[in-house]
Design a protein around this motif. Structure first.
Motif, short mmCIF file in Angstrom:
data_model
loop_
_atom_site.label_atom_id
_atom_site.label_comp_id
_atom_site.label_asym_id
_atom_site.label_seq_id
_atom_site.Cartn_x
_atom_site.Cartn_y
_atom_site.Cartn_z
N ALA A 11 59.24 39.03 -38.76
CA ALA A 11 59.25 40.04 -37.48
C ALA A 11 60.50 39.90 -36.98
O ALA A 11 61.23 41.00 -36.55
N LYS A 13 63.47 39.69 -38.24
CA LYS A 13 64.43 40.55 -39.00
C LYS A 13 64.32 42.04 -38.76
O LYS A 13 65.21 42.67 -38.96
N GLN A 14 63.40 42.32 -38.01
CA GLN A 14 63.26 43.84 -37.32
C GLN A 14 63.87 43.93 -36.14
O GLN A 14 64.16 44.93 -35.60
N ASN A 23 70.46 42.48 -38.33
CA ASN A 23 69.32 41.66 -37.72
C ASN A 23 69.69 40.39 -37.18
O ASN A 23 70.76 39.89 -37.52
N ALA A 64 58.79 41.95 -30.90
CA ALA A 64 58.64 41.95 -32.07
C ALA A 64 57.71 40.90 -32.63
O ALA A 64 56.82 41.38 -33.58
N LEU A 68 54.29 42.05 -34.48
CA LEU A 68 54.07 41.99 -35.87
C LEU A 68 53.28 40.80 -36.53
O LEU A 68 53.20 40.84 -37.65
#
Length: 100
Positions: A11, A13-14, A23, A64, A68
């Motif tokens: 998550a 990394k988003q 990221n 995020a 996620l």
């Protein structure tokens, strides 16, 4: 389904630093992720304590991980030690910036 560290990192990394387009994990801003049941603690830093995007990145990080992973709560703690340096970036981030 329980939240895992791998889920939380995926998550994170988003979450993209809008100035660099990379990221926050590959930038080396995330120092630690801890899971306690469905609660997630993210310990991270900014490239500088005066980063104008600090609040934005904390909000994006929280959102995020909640969205996620389905975490019940997300606590983001900003720390300044150790101080961030470009050496903390992943090889992928350095390649994206043309440093390798």
């Amino acid at each position: 389904m329980a939240v895992t560290v791998d889920d939380a990192i995926a998550a994170l990394k988003q979450v993209i630093d809008p100035e660099l387009g990379i990221n926050i994990v590959d930038l080396g801003l995330v120092y630690d992720v801890q899971i306690a049941g469905d609660d997630v603690l993210v310990t991270m830093t900014m490239t500088t304590p005066a980063c104008p995007l600090g609040a934005h990145l904390v909000d994006e990080t929280t959102f995020a991980v909640e969205q996620l992973t389905g975490a019940a709560s997300v606590d983001v703690q900003l720390v300044w030690e150790p101080a961030w340096s470009p050496m903390m970036m992943s090889i992928e981030a350095k390649q994206q910036l043309g440093w390798l």
